[in-house]
Design a protein around this motif. Structure first.
Motif, PDB file in Angstrom:
ATOM      1  N   HIS A  32       7.160  12.396   2.881  1.00  0.00           N
ATOM      2  CA  HIS A  32       5.750  12.173   2.475  1.00  0.00           C
ATOM      3  C   HIS A  32       5.185  13.622   2.278  1.00  0.00           C
ATOM      4  N   LYS A  33       4.219  13.847   1.463  1.00  0.00           N
ATOM      5  CA  LYS A  33       3.725  15.125   1.074  1.00  0.00           C
ATOM      6  C   LYS A  33       2.868  15.550   2.358  1.00  0.00           C
ATOM      7  N   ASP A  34       2.503  14.783   3.133  1.00  0.00           N
ATOM      8  CA  ASP A  34       1.780  15.097   4.517  1.00  0.00           C
ATOM      9  C   ASP A  34       2.800  15.632   5.459  1.00  0.00           C
ATOM     10  N   ALA A  35       4.035  15.369   5.436  1.00  0.00           N
ATOM     11  CA  ALA A  35       5.027  15.996   6.298  1.00  0.00           C
ATOM     12  C   ALA A  35       5.549  17.356   5.913  1.00  0.00           C
ATOM     13  N   ILE A  36       4.824  17.766   5.019  1.00  0.00           N
ATOM     14  CA  ILE A  36       5.297  19.255   4.516  1.00  0.00           C
ATOM     15  C   ILE A  36       4.094  20.231   5.344  1.00  0.00           C
ATOM     16  N   PRO A  37       4.590  21.356   5.933  1.00  0.00           N
ATOM     17  CA  PRO A  37       3.661  22.211   6.634  1.00  0.00           C
ATOM     18  C   PRO A  37       2.514  22.592   5.637  1.00  0.00           C
ATOM     19  N   LYS A  38       1.029  22.816   5.892  1.00  0.00           N
ATOM     20  CA  LYS A  38       0.098  22.969   5.199  1.00  0.00           C
ATOM     21  C   LYS A  38       0.318  24.431   4.098  1.00  0.00           C
ATOM     22  N   GLY A  82       0.830  -1.129   0.028  1.00  0.00           N
ATOM     23  CA  GLY A  82       0.093   0.041   0.041  1.00  0.00           C
ATOM     24  C   GLY A  82       0.738   1.238  -0.021  1.00  0.00           C
ATOM     25  N   LEU A  83       2.205   1.030  -0.315  1.00  0.00           N
ATOM     26  CA  LEU A  83       2.927   2.464  -0.500  1.00  0.00           C
ATOM     27  C   LEU A  83       2.616   3.152  -1.853  1.00  0.00           C
ATOM     28  N   ASP A  84       2.464   4.451  -1.793  1.00  0.00           N
ATOM     29  CA  ASP A  84       1.975   5.248  -3.152  1.00  0.00           C
ATOM     30  C   ASP A  84       3.036   5.961  -3.447  1.00  0.00           C
ATOM     31  N   MET A  85       4.071   5.665  -4.417  1.00  0.00           N
ATOM     32  CA  MET A  85       5.423   6.520  -4.625  1.00  0.00           C
ATOM     33  C   MET A  85       4.971   7.890  -5.032  1.00  0.00           C
ATOM     34  N   ASP A  86       3.551   8.200  -5.376  1.00  0.00           N
ATOM     35  CA  ASP A  86       3.474   9.620  -5.829  1.00  0.00           C
ATOM     36  C   ASP A  86       3.358  10.432  -4.830  1.00  0.00           C
ATOM     37  N   ASN A  87       3.124   9.708  -3.516  1.00  0.00           N
ATOM     38  CA  ASN A  87       2.959  10.718  -2.102  1.00  0.00           C
ATOM     39  C   ASN A  87       4.474  11.154  -1.668  1.00  0.00           C
TER      40      ASN A  87
END
Length: 390
Positions: free
Chosen positions: A375-381, A189-194
């Protein structure tokens, strides 16, 4: 990455001692899989990125996995050979690469567990690609000079990798279930686009992508360019919010001392913050000697204040080079309150008393980072909005 044939490793206590005078207290420590050894290969890019992805699986609640680096490395060599041929022999077929190489190969062929594909099919208990890549280069050279890739070329290349790395399994059984490499990747379930690569240099506009000019970026992947403070803010935000960081940078400096478990960016002319004993020792040494002695002082050595200009100067003078990838798994501070990044290496544990880890200072990371991947969610909003990342 250079081929760095060293062994290493580290288990941090809440307070741990490294080089003389350095005492560390953990601030953040994130889960990571055991340290591995890239041994006599230039495949740190794959070991670091694989370690990062294994930590991602832990973060996602998927459990602990030991993924095969050499399954990805083999596909990387195939991709390099294709690129090199189409460039008339002017491509890069060295052992190094960057994190996006893992992601591209993963999308192409999937992944398998380490137990399914160890990548060692020769008389050794450790990885060694020195002979294999010489044969690979010779076969590639013949194809370029012949201006064709015959059926025999493909047979030779595949037989070469089968001989050294082992045959690629079409199917395998893992934990009682049958998979193909691609179905196993889908199961994980790893999405490389993330995953996003971020860098910071002043010779390109901020908040735009550019092709970072290092030899191992042979795929010419574009990375987001950030102001230095925002790149570092992202690293801190990630680690403080449960995300580890894949790191690429320069480890050729005297301040990088894996033996001592510390990487610093010493200000070799600064003496006012030293103890009387250390100052007396310091003043007797020339600059080379000072660099070699900084880890022996009674307390942490003063470091350089790294601005974007200082960082850029190192890059353009080819002092800051693309040497090595590692995996940032936490934050610690020394007794002066200076921040360091807990860093998992891939040089094994046999000849290193710190469990395969080291602590890289904030000054060192500001100066010597080529890029980081998160991961893109590790970038501040707010920063994601600036970059147009959803």
């Amino acid at each position: 990455m250079r081929t760095l044939i060293i062994s290493c490793a580290l288990a941090f206590a809440s307070v741990s001692a490294f080089a003389q005078g350095y005492q560390f207290t953990e601030v953040v420590k994130l889960p990571a899989t055991p340290v591995k050894n890239q041994a006599a290969t230039g495949t740190c890019w794959c070991f670091a990125t694989t370690s990062f992805m294994e930590s991602e699986l832990l973060r996602m609640g998927k459990g602990t996995y030991d993924l095969s680096e050499m399954f990805i490395v083999r596909q990387k060599y195939m991709n390099q050979l294709q690129d090199n041929y189409l460039r008339g022999g002017n491509g890069n077929i060295g052992q190094g690469s960057l994190s996006h190489t893992f992601m591209n190969a993963y999308k192409q062929v999937g992944i398998v567990p380490e137990e399914v594909y160890t990548g060692i099919n020769y008389n050794s208990d450790k990885h060694n690609h020195s002979e294999m890549v010489r044969f690979m280069s010779a076969i590639a050279d013949v194809a370029v000079k012949s201006k064709q890739r015959s059926p025999q070329y493909y047979e030779l290349i595949n037989n070469l990798f089968d001989t050294y790395l082992g045959k690629v399994p079409e199917k395998f059984t893992y934990n009682g279930k049958e998979y193909t490499p691609k179905s196993f990747a889908a199961f994980l379930g790893l999405d490389m686009d993330n995953y996003i690569e971020l860098t910071s240099f002043t010779h390109h506009p901020y908040y735009q992508k550019f092709d970072v000019e290092v030899p191992d970026n042979w795929e010419h992947s574009f990375m987001y360019n950030l102001p230095l403070d925002e790149m570092m803010e992202t690293v801190d935000y990630a680690l403080n919010n449960g995300f580890t960081v894949c790191w690429d940078g320069d480890v050729s400096e005297k301040g990088f001392s894996f033996q001592n478990g510390v990487a610093i960016n010493p200000e070799v002319k600064k003496v006012e913050d030293l103890s009387d004993t250390d100052r007396a020792r310091f003043e007797k040494l020339d600059e080379k000697g000072r660099l070699e002695e900084v880890f022996k002082f009674e307390r942490p050595y003063p470091e350089i204040n790294v601005t974007p200009e200082v960082r850029q100067q190192g890059y353009e003078a080819f002092v800051t080079t693309d040497d090595h990838l590692m995996h940032l798994t936490g934050i610690t501070k020394d007794q002066n309150g200076t921040k360091y990044y807990i860093t998992k290496n891939s040089w094994g544990t046999e000849r290193h008393k710190f469990g395969g880890y080291l602590n890289m200072s904030e000054s060192f990371v500001r100066a010597k980072t080529i890029y980081v991947m998160v991961h893109k969610d590790a970038i501040p909003k707010a920063l994601k909005a600036k970059l147009g990342i959803n």
